[in-house]
Design an enzyme around this catalytic site. Structure first.
Site, short mmCIF file in Angstrom:
data_model
loop_
_atom_site.label_atom_id
_atom_site.label_comp_id
_atom_site.label_asym_id
_atom_site.label_seq_id
_atom_site.Cartn_x
_atom_site.Cartn_y
_atom_site.Cartn_z
N ASP A 45 21.52 -16.89 -22.31
CA ASP A 45 20.83 -16.05 -22.62
C ASP A 45 19.26 -15.84 -22.13
O ASP A 45 18.92 -17.27 -21.53
CB ASP A 45 20.64 -16.87 -24.51
CG ASP A 45 20.67 -16.01 -25.53
OD1 ASP A 45 20.52 -14.79 -25.09
OD2 ASP A 45 20.44 -16.41 -26.62
N GLU B 148 13.57 -13.09 -20.82
CA GLU B 148 12.92 -11.49 -21.58
C GLU B 148 11.62 -12.60 -21.35
O GLU B 148 10.75 -11.95 -22.55
CB GLU B 148 13.49 -10.62 -22.31
CG GLU B 148 14.48 -10.13 -21.91
CD GLU B 148 15.51 -11.28 -23.07
OE1 GLU B 148 15.53 -12.32 -23.52
OE2 GLU B 148 16.32 -10.84 -23.19
N ASP C 272 21.40 -8.16 -29.51
CA ASP C 272 21.68 -8.74 -31.27
C ASP C 272 21.78 -7.21 -31.66
O ASP C 272 20.15 -6.54 -31.88
CB ASP C 272 20.88 -9.78 -31.70
CG ASP C 272 20.22 -10.77 -30.70
OD1 ASP C 272 21.56 -11.72 -30.34
OD2 ASP C 272 19.64 -11.34 -30.29
#
Length: 886
Positions: free
Chosen positions: A528, A531, A590
């Site tokens: 995950d 960024e 998400d």
């Protein structure tokens, strides 16, 4: 507290009330310093102390500004306008209750914009056409044209380059001002005109498809910040009116009229123009595609200003003071293939990754995980992958939550045997649980994040030792001054970030996690985040800087995990960039639960696939927000069945259960159709696994999408240019998901050829529109004519019938034949089987090698021996079932 970040986190999508305006000032632009000061009473004084070219200037008092739309207050200080190369030092000071507070000193240099001058020379060196222009400032602009196969490379550089290797080409001088080269492979032609300068790209018919702009809008401008960075602007006249690609894009498939920015970004929940996976590549309906070969931030204006204008902006730095354009020619298949030859072909994931997945953020105990497996078994729902996110101590992210252990120096790693668990802990027998999961033919994936977490007031002694060691060894990403970088803002704010370009840091990081593979036999990692790069000046071990690592960091992070995991394991990632296709798999980030989101995810999957990254999925029915309606959930299950990855996942929200599992959805909504429909589609996914995996083998070898926008296979049909709610899943299945709430029928466009209804056998002509009935629980699926569809069917040979969740054998391997004849089709798997099949009339040619003793054929017509007729397929009067002994 004084909050002032001059670069505004380098966020291209929004501006903040604590940044410099503009972020990179140029000559004669008005400069304003903005800051958030808290607490800041009306009576307090705030001012900027500053120097211009080393000389003290008059203090600038701040002015309070209230932004009522954002419910925010900030202070701004007006400095004024300046000349190019003026350098300014400043800091913000506040007098409060008799005390003085100050920000750090900041420095900026005023930049300048330059425009390309006249051509000085056109020369041919090593079969590269070099166009040199008159010097502008300190720059020596030049263009370099060369071919590699059918790809045209154009380099815009402000400093002389060593000439790239190029194949031998023969440029023809028509006169002193006009030079021509025609590529034999593609038939495309490049023409360079000296005075006035322009260049043109023509197709095989002699029509111009792309040319350099001129006149009022110069072809090439650049802004120099005199601190090592430049921003190029390149302008072209383009005949294209349809642009596809640019990575994972949620708002539209055809990008005409937009400005697409390539910046890795975390657009939590409400994705519009932002994306986790940008790619500076596109293809058009005019027979050309373009790849801007840079890791820097870029933007593409695709006819937003003028209908024929293609404007490209891209940053450069001292290490790479040029922009490289690669132009590809031909149909989309050829263009994408050549792009992937440069950036890397998609790696093939293991077959088990294409079965149904189950996942949730709320399963944080062994009891809850075992309960999910028991539910699958009790309800006879097949799955092949189980993902657990909340398994670790939420500090180190490698130690199991509630484990007891003796502290170790930060350099050392743990084995599973060194961890102790009490019977009432969250995970009393983590290894036993994994063994149980494996015994039920499920693979087990664990969540990861690339940070050394900032704990605030929380304490974790082992984590503190790890951080101390990592800092002492220089394993973290660094600021320009060499201090450890802490994530500036947002998710995991103030945490340290591992430098995956440092081999020693990678070895240390994965040594900590080695026991997960060696002792526990986990099957991969959900990688995950990524960024987290917000500063252009950050420093990395391999010499890279933050300006290029903004986009490259997630690729380096995922590459490292992919190599650590090894063969037959996977990574499952959210962020990526060019080259990310070498390290599958990915998911769409998400989202909230809505039909608007469902449509946007379909578009995102198609955009990413046509950008060269095919192995992708999404959280069906949404990750966040309210429990989805039964209709939304069922429509999401339908669509996910025909996507590269089929998985449900959701966040945790307090004491209530927000899982997107079918048993929880049925319990929460009271709709008794959900479990039965989910079971049917999960079984259908397992039925389709031979087809899906065979297509994955094919597209990995040939560089093609798995979710194929219709324009990819039918680029000569203008009716498909704006279709973004239909696609081919693999080469043979046309999918038309229902993405409109309340719809029970939908219009479908069928491209050329005949199309057979997957469910009923009804045959439709191509190049036509149909109004398709699609009651809840039925997704429109059609088979391409003359195609072959491999299936694994159960004892009753029914679609959606149970076959379990094993992927190492077949119940009944079947081949569904459509049309009076089929193209020669190759089937392969991971079990050493290879079958070639073709049919015409009633004659079938079938050659096989491997371990199978027989296969079954499903056909609409009578087949000749050695196919043995069993009879009509139950429930399908249009299909006959045959057995073929091998």
């Amino acid at each position: 507290m004084i909050k002032h970040i001059p670069n505004g986190l380098n966020d291209p999508f929004q501006h903040f009330s604590y940044e410099l305006v503009p972020r990179k000032p140029k000559e004669d632009e008005f400069i304003i310093v903005r800051a958030e000061i808290t607490p800041y009473a009306q009576a307090e004084q705030a001012f900027v102390r500053w120097k211009l070219n080393g000389h003290d200037q008059t203090l600038v008092a701040g002015r309070r500004v209230t932004d009522y739309l954002k419910n925010n207050e900030y202070v701004e200080f007006e400095l004024g306008r300046f000349k190019a190369q003026d350098w300014i030092q400043y800091r913000i000071e506040v007098e409060s209750q008799g005390k003085n507070y100050a920000s750090p000193w900041h420095m900026l240099v005023v930049g300048k914009t330059f425009t390309l001058g006249e051509v000085k020379t056109v020369a041919f060196r090593e079969n590269v056409a070099v166009v040199e222009f008159l010097e502008v400032g300190q720059s020596q602009p030049a263009l370099y044209f060369s071919f590699a196969g059918g790809t045209l490379k154009i380099i815009n550089s402000l400093t002389p380059l060593e000439l790239p290797c190029a194949e031998k080409t023969s440029w023809q001088a028509l006169n002193d001002d006009h030079y021509v080269y025609q590529n034999d492979l593609t038939g495309y032609r490049v023409e360079i005109c000296k005075q006035p300068f322009r260049y043109l790209v023509k197709d095989a018919t002699g029509s111009v498809v792309l040319e350099s702009y001129g006149g009022a809008l110069p072809y090439w401008e650049w802004a120099d910040d005199f601190a090592g960075q430049k921003e190029y602007t390149l302008r072209f006249k383009s005949t294209a009116r349809n642009y596809y690609g640019f990575g994972e894009r949620y708002d539209r498939l055809n990008q005409k009229g937009t400005v697409r920015k390539t910046c890795v970004y975390n657009p939590y929940l409400n994705q519009t123009e932002e994306t986790y996976i940008p790619v500076p590549f596109f293809l058009t309906e005019k027979g050309y595609g373009l790849f801007l070969n840079t890791a820097q931030y870029t933007s593409f204006d695709l006819g937003g200003q003028l209908d024929d204008l293609l404007e490209i902006q891209g940053k450069t730095n001292r290490k790479q003071d040029y922009l490289e354009i690669n132009l590809f020619f031909g149909e989309p298949k050829q263009i994408l293939k050549e792009f992937l030859e440069i950036t890397g072909t998609p790696a093939l994931p293991p077959k088990w990754s294409f079965g149904p997945w189950l996942s949730s953020n709320s399963w944080n105990t062994q009891r809850e995980v075992i309960e999910q497996v028991e539910k699958l078994k009790a309800l006879a729902i097949p799955a092949t992958v189980l993902v657990v996110e909340a398994w670790s101590d939420e500090a180190t992210f490698y130690l199991i939550n509630d484990a007891q252990y003796d502290l170790k120096p930060g350099v050392e790693a743990f084995s599973y045997a060194e961890l102790r668990f009490s019977p009432d802990s969250k995970w009393p027998d983590f290894k036993g649980m994994i063994d149980y999961i494996h015994a039920n033919n499920l693979k087990f994936i664990l969540w990861q994040i690339p940070v050394l977490k900032y704990m605030g007031n929380e304490e974790n002694a082992q984590h503190e030792r790890d951080i101390e060691y990592a800092i002492s060894q220089g394993y973290c990403v660094k600021n320009k001054d060499g201090t450890p970088y802490r994530i500036t803002d947002g998710w995991f704010g103030q945490s340290l970030l591992l430098d995956f370009t440092n081999p020693e840091a990678r070895a240390w990081w994965f040594n900590k996690r080695k026991y997960l593979l060696e002792d526990l036999k986990v099957d991969g990692f959900k990688t995950d985040g990524g960024e987290f790069i917000f500063d252009d000046q950050l420093q990395f071990s391999d010499g890279s800087a933050g300006d290029e690592m903004r986009n490259l960091y997630p690729v380096k992070y995922i590459e490292a995990y992919h190599e650590f995991a090894g063969k037959d394991r996977i990574t499952f990632s959210r962020a990526g960039f060019t080259g990310g296709q070498k390290y599958p798999l990915y998911w769409g980030g998400d989202q909230t639960s809505s039909f608007r989101t469902l449509k946007s995810l379909l578009i995102a999957g198609l955009s990413l696939n046509i950008s060269g990254n095919p192995f992708w999925g999404w959280d069906l029915a949404g990750f966040s927000g309210d429990i989805p309606t039964p209709e939304l959930y069922i429509r999401s299950v339908e669509m996910a069945t025909f996507c590269p990855v089929m998985q449900f996942h959701s966040e945790s929200r307090g004491a209530e259960n927000w899982d997107r599992s079918p048993w929880n959805m049925q319990a929460r909504t009271g709709d008794e159709r959900i479990i039965d429909l989910f079971r049917f589609y999960a079984n259908l996914r397992m039925n389709l696994l031979p087809y899906i995996y065979n297509e994955a083998i094919y597209i990995s070898a040939h560089g093609e999408p798995l979710m194929r926008p219709l324009v990819y296979d039918y680029p000569d049909d203008p009716r498909v240019y704006n279709i973004e709610d239909q696609y081919l899943f693999g080469r043979n299945l046309l999918i038309a998901p229902v993405v409109v709430e309340g719809a029970r029928q939908r219009k479908i466009y069928l491209p050329r050829g005949k199309w057979t209804d997957f469910w009923t056998g009804t045959v439709y002509p191509g190049e036509s529109y149909i109004n398709y009935r699609c009651d809840l629980g039925k997704i429109p699926v059609l088979l391409k004519d003359q195609s072959v569809l491999p299936l694994n069917l159960g004892a009753d040979f029914q679609l959606g019938g149970p076959i379990g969740n094993r992927v190492d054998r077949y119940e009944n391997l079947c081949f569904l034949l459509t049309g009076e004849k089929t193209e020669r089709y190759r089937f392969a798997d991971d079990l050493e089987n290879e079958i070639f099949i073709a049919a015409e009339g009633g004659t079938v040619e079938l050659k096989a090698s491997g371990n199978l003793t027989c296969v079954y054929l499903l056909a609409r017509q009578q087949l000749a021996a050695p196919a043995d007729l069993i009879g009509k397929l139950p429930g399908r009067d249009d299909l006959l079932l045959y057995k073929w002994k091998l």
